[in-house]
Design a protein around this motif. Structure first.
Motif, short mmCIF file in Angstrom:
data_model
loop_
_atom_site.label_atom_id
_atom_site.label_comp_id
_atom_site.label_asym_id
_atom_site.label_seq_id
_atom_site.Cartn_x
_atom_site.Cartn_y
_atom_site.Cartn_z
N LYS A 1 0.83 -1.22 0.00
CA LYS A 1 0.00 0.00 0.00
C LYS A 1 0.86 1.26 0.00
CE LYS A 1 -4.59 -0.61 0.76
NZ LYS A 1 -4.88 -2.03 0.83
N GLU B 1 2.49 1.65 -3.35
CA GLU B 1 1.48 2.01 -4.34
C GLU B 1 1.18 3.51 -4.29
OE1 GLU B 1 -2.48 0.60 -3.53
OE2 GLU B 1 -2.75 0.02 -5.63
N VAL B 2 1.03 4.05 -3.06
CA VAL B 2 0.73 5.48 -2.91
C VAL B 2 1.83 6.32 -3.55
CG1 VAL B 2 0.55 7.34 -1.22
CG2 VAL B 2 -0.66 5.21 -0.83
N LYS C 1 1.65 6.03 -7.46
CA LYS C 1 0.43 6.64 -8.02
C LYS C 1 0.57 8.15 -8.12
CE LYS C 1 -3.45 3.56 -7.40
NZ LYS C 1 -4.54 3.13 -6.55
N ASN C 2 1.46 8.69 -7.32
CA ASN C 2 1.61 10.15 -7.30
C ASN C 2 2.79 10.64 -8.13
OD1 ASN C 2 -0.51 11.45 -5.49
ND2 ASN C 2 0.09 9.59 -4.38
N SER D 1 0.66 6.45 -15.32
CA SER D 1 -0.78 6.61 -15.52
C SER D 1 -1.57 5.71 -14.58
CB SER D 1 -1.18 6.23 -16.95
OG SER D 1 -0.43 6.96 -17.85
N LYS D 2 -1.04 4.52 -14.33
CA LYS D 2 -1.83 3.54 -13.56
C LYS D 2 -0.88 2.59 -12.82
CE LYS D 2 -5.81 0.62 -14.57
NZ LYS D 2 -6.52 -0.07 -15.62
N VAL D 3 -1.33 2.12 -11.65
CA VAL D 3 -0.55 1.12 -10.92
C VAL D 3 -1.45 -0.08 -10.66
CG1 VAL D 3 0.78 0.62 -8.82
CG2 VAL D 3 0.80 2.94 -9.77
#
Ligand code: SPV
Ligand code: MG
Length: 433
Positions: A55, A58-59, A62-63, A68-70
């Protein structure tokens, strides 16, 4: 940038460095970047568990503006995600042409071929390594991180491998030893602070003569120089009224788990043949201890493990299963089913029955007497943690006696020189920089 083209990048992205940014920026030149973020389990299949959870990683990704996408990548193998997305390009540093990932690379090329996709391999950024950065971070790692690592390991690995440590030096062996097996690095996941070997090191029997303050002092020595999780053997935990203070000390020191056994009276090591005077606690009484620990721990990441001694005292499967139900309902995170048989037959029969219960929790094995058991058999039978409880001390003691004898026999030390490490090595064994 190629409009509407899809670029896939598989990443662990534990500690983001300029090498990663180089890959992601290169990928962006070819189209929209989708990152397949390796899950903890996927990473643990070929190297150490990452410091940051899925998590958290991922954060961060994503930023990042280039991504574009994870999406999660659940295995080291890319095939599943590639078939799902059918990217036009896959971008990966050229460092995977050899080593553990060589095979993964060939499969990526083969899969991409199906729809004419291409593999782009930018030059690996030199002089930057997550391992180096991690090493520095680990040196200053706070104990909080260590506490929750054991639970994460249990969730991410087929089996968590723990080895006995009776002082800081053995802690360092567990911390640093790493071998390659079928090209995959393998190592121990953590330390077992054994009442038996800690007491023996202090020249005392395993009967709680070494009190908890002394045990905690040994623990502190190990914690000073290591970062891996530690499981604490607390015998039967002592008096229920004192437990909250022990738990507080253990959590503060950075231990990840406590194991308490359901015996009462003067402590006797479970591996003694004669257990005639050994008594088990009433299961309801022992459950109170479990509840006390659960309610006094600061963090739910600190694991409470109950150790069932039914087989040790000859009480059998039915008693063990009854206790497992009660202890599990009282809130334990795992159960150690102990045995001093030569084969794992009785612990496997326990596992088979307990697996059917809705109160099933992960199982812990201590294969001291049934040492022929392979980890893969333990995994198959529902065990999640294996504790090699005393082997380092058993190795060290005869080696020392042998050397001492040889010096006595020869009235000089020359003869032992070839059996021991050179002076140069011992004086530089612990780095001083
Ligand atoms: C220990 O290592 O101290 C243990 C395991 O508790 S056993 O010696 O098998 O009791
Ligand atoms: Mg013990």
């Amino acid at each position: 940038m190629n409009k509407n083209k899809i670029v896939y990048v598989g990443l662990s992205a534990d500690i983001l460095h300029e090498g990663h940014i180089n890959i992601i920026k290169t990928a962006k030149k070819y189209g929209d970047v989708i990152v397949g973020l390796l899950t903890d389990r996927a990473i643990a299949s070929y190297k150490n568990l990452p410091q940051l959870s899925f998590k958290q990683r991922e954060v961060i990704l994503k930023n990042l503006k280039f991504i574009s996408k994870v999406i999660p990548q659940k295995t080291l193998d890319y095939t599943y995600n590639l078939n799902l997305i059918k990217p036009d390009f896959v971008v990966h540093g050229n460092d995977w042409k050899s080593g553990v990932q060589k095979h993964v690379r060939s499969k990526v090329i083969k899969t991409l071929k199906k729809w004419g996709g291409k593999l782009i391999e930018p030059k690996y950024t030199k002089n930057i390594s997550s391992t180096l950065i991690k090493k520095r971070i680990l040196e200053t790692l706070n104990s909080g991180n260590r506490v929750f690592r054991l639970k994460r390991l249990i969730h991410s690995k087929d089996i968590v491998r723990i080895l006995e440590s009776h002082n800081a030096l053995t802690g360092l062996i567990i911390e640093n030893l790493n071998i390659k097996k079928n090209k995959i690095p393998v190592e121990f996941d953590g330390m077992w602070s054994s009442s038996l070997t800690d007491s023996a090191t202090k020249g005392k029997p395993d009967n709680s003569s070494v009190d908890f303050s002394s045990r905690l002092s040994s623990l502190n020595d190990m914690m000073d120089v290591t970062s891996k999780p530690l499981v604490f053997d607390a015998d039967n935990g002592g008096r229920i009224e004192h437990l909250p203070f022990l738990i507080k000390s253990l959590e503060r020191t950075g231990a990840s788990a406590i194991i308490i056994e359901d015996k009462i009276g003067l402590k006797k090591n479970s591996l003694f043949k004669n257990q005639r005077n050994t008594k088990l606690d009433k299961p309801e009484q022992f459950a109170k201890k479990i509840k006390k620990i659960c309610s006094s721990r600061q963090s739910n990441d600190f694991m409470v493990i109950a150790r069932i001694e039914s087989f040790i005292v000859g009480k059998g499967l039915k008693d063990a299963l009854k206790r497992a139900e009660i202890y599990s309902k009282a809130g334990v995170d795992a159960i150690l089913i102990h045995s001093k048989e030569k084969t794992p037959k009785e612990i496997f029969s326990f596992a088979k029955e307990f697996k059917k219960s809705e109160n099933f929790v992960p199982l812990v094995s201590v294969p001291s007497t049934y040492s022929s058991v392979y980890e893969k058999e333990l995994i198959k039978n529902g065990f999640k943690l294996v504790i090699y409880a005393n082997q380092l001390l058993r190795a060290a003691y005869p080696a020392m006696v042998n050397v001492a004898k040889t010096i006595l026999k020869n009235s000089r030390a020359l003869e032992v020189d070839k059996k021991i490490i050179p002076i140069k090595e011992i004086i530089t064994l612990i780095k001083n920089d």
